[in-house]
Design an enzyme around this catalytic site. Structure first.
Site, PDB file in Angstrom:
ATOM      1  N   HIS A   1       0.839  -1.206   0.000  1.00 55.77           N
ATOM      2  CA  HIS A   1       0.000   0.000   0.000  1.00 55.77           C
ATOM      3  C   HIS A   1       0.871   1.252   0.000  1.00 55.77           C
ATOM      4  O   HIS A   1       0.634   2.191  -0.767  1.00 55.77           O
ATOM      5  CB  HIS A   1      -0.902   0.046   1.242  1.00 55.77           C
ATOM      6  CG  HIS A   1      -1.940  -1.013   1.302  1.00 55.77           C
ATOM      7  ND1 HIS A   1      -2.127  -1.795   2.419  1.00 55.77           N
ATOM      8  CD2 HIS A   1      -2.856  -1.426   0.400  1.00 55.77           C
ATOM      9  CE1 HIS A   1      -3.124  -2.636   2.202  1.00 55.77           C
ATOM     10  NE2 HIS A   1      -3.581  -2.434   0.977  1.00 55.77           N
TER      11      HIS A   1
ATOM     12  N   LYS B   1     -16.453  -7.058   5.624  1.00 63.13           N
ATOM     13  CA  LYS B   1     -15.218  -7.842   5.477  1.00 63.13           C
ATOM     14  C   LYS B   1     -14.718  -8.396   6.812  1.00 63.13           C
ATOM     15  O   LYS B   1     -13.733  -9.117   6.845  1.00 63.13           O
ATOM     16  CB  LYS B   1     -14.112  -6.980   4.855  1.00 63.13           C
ATOM     17  CG  LYS B   1     -14.310  -6.693   3.388  1.00 63.13           C
ATOM     18  CD  LYS B   1     -13.077  -5.991   2.847  1.00 63.13           C
ATOM     19  CE  LYS B   1     -13.129  -5.831   1.357  1.00 63.13           C
ATOM     20  NZ  LYS B   1     -11.896  -5.228   0.830  1.00 63.13           N
TER      21      LYS B   1
ATOM     22  N   ARG C   1      -1.602  -5.972  -8.404  1.00 64.77           N
ATOM     23  CA  ARG C   1      -0.456  -6.854  -8.193  1.00 64.77           C
ATOM     24  C   ARG C   1      -0.397  -7.963  -9.225  1.00 64.77           C
ATOM     25  O   ARG C   1       0.668  -8.415  -9.600  1.00 64.77           O
ATOM     26  CB  ARG C   1      -0.526  -7.490  -6.801  1.00 64.77           C
ATOM     27  CG  ARG C   1      -0.416  -6.505  -5.672  1.00 64.77           C
ATOM     28  CD  ARG C   1      -0.817  -7.148  -4.389  1.00 64.77           C
ATOM     29  NE  ARG C   1      -2.213  -7.582  -4.533  1.00 64.77           N
ATOM     30  CZ  ARG C   1      -2.978  -8.022  -3.570  1.00 64.77           C
ATOM     31  NH1 ARG C   1      -2.501  -8.145  -2.370  1.00 64.77           N
ATOM     32  NH2 ARG C   1      -4.224  -8.370  -3.776  1.00 64.77           N
TER      33      ARG C   1
ATOM     34  N   SER D   1      -2.878  -7.481   2.525  1.00 63.36           N
ATOM     35  CA  SER D   1      -3.313  -7.454   3.923  1.00 63.36           C
ATOM     36  C   SER D   1      -3.728  -8.845   4.377  1.00 63.36           C
ATOM     37  O   SER D   1      -3.521  -9.215   5.535  1.00 63.36           O
ATOM     38  CB  SER D   1      -4.474  -6.473   4.099  1.00 63.36           C
ATOM     39  OG  SER D   1      -4.036  -5.153   3.910  1.00 63.36           O
TER      40      SER D   1
END
Length: 156
Positions: free
Chosen positions: A18, A42, A91, A129
């Site tokens: 990030h 989430k 990514r 994460s």
């Protein structure tokens, strides 16, 4: 002309990936707002306020970056700040498919909405994460995955 952008995410927790994208964004935009989504759906590991705090610590030395929390539609948050551009990190191809759908959905909600995709550097491309949370759950060392400034927040 001054140009601003928003870098939205759950940041649960903020990672070196990030931070890499944020630094890249600061080279393109005059102002970057890191927008920490509440994202209760989430089931984040860290509370919203804690994620905001960690993001602030991670970017504290970046002069043109601020951190705000939000709990509404991204396009509404963006409109409320007079910003129509968001940054998203990519990514891998799997990220692209998801981000493309989200980008189109946001553009459907606001036709002036633009999404700019940035890739992290190769050494940060694998960091997510989710990986950090998994390592944390197993008492592993995440010191090379997250900004050093937030490590103290991740210790039990």
């Amino acid at each position: 002309m001054k140009k601003s952008c928003i870098y939205p995410g759950t940041f649960d927790p903020i990672t070196n990936g990030h931070l890499d994208v944020i630094i890249r964004a600061t080279k393109i935009f005059d102002k970057v707002i890191v927008a920490v989504a509440k994202s209760d759906s989430k089931q984040p590991m860290f509370a919203h306020e804690k994620r905001i705090e960690m993001a602030k610590e991670a970017v504290c030395e970046l002069k043109n970056v601020s951190v705000l929390g939000f709990d509404n539609l991204l396009v509404d948050f963006a409109k409320s700040h007079g910003i129509n551009t968001v940054i998203r990190g990519l990514r891998a191809v799997s990220d692209f498919e998801y981000e493309l759908q989200i980008g189109y959905a946001n553009a459907a909600l606001w036709d002036e909405f633009e999404t700019v995709y940035l890739m992290p550097s190769l050494n940060n491309a694998f960091i997510s994460s989710s990986i950090v949370r998994s390592v944390l759950r197993h008492d592993g060392d995440v010191s090379n995955l997250v900004p050093a400034k937030i490590l103290k927040n991740l210790k039990a």
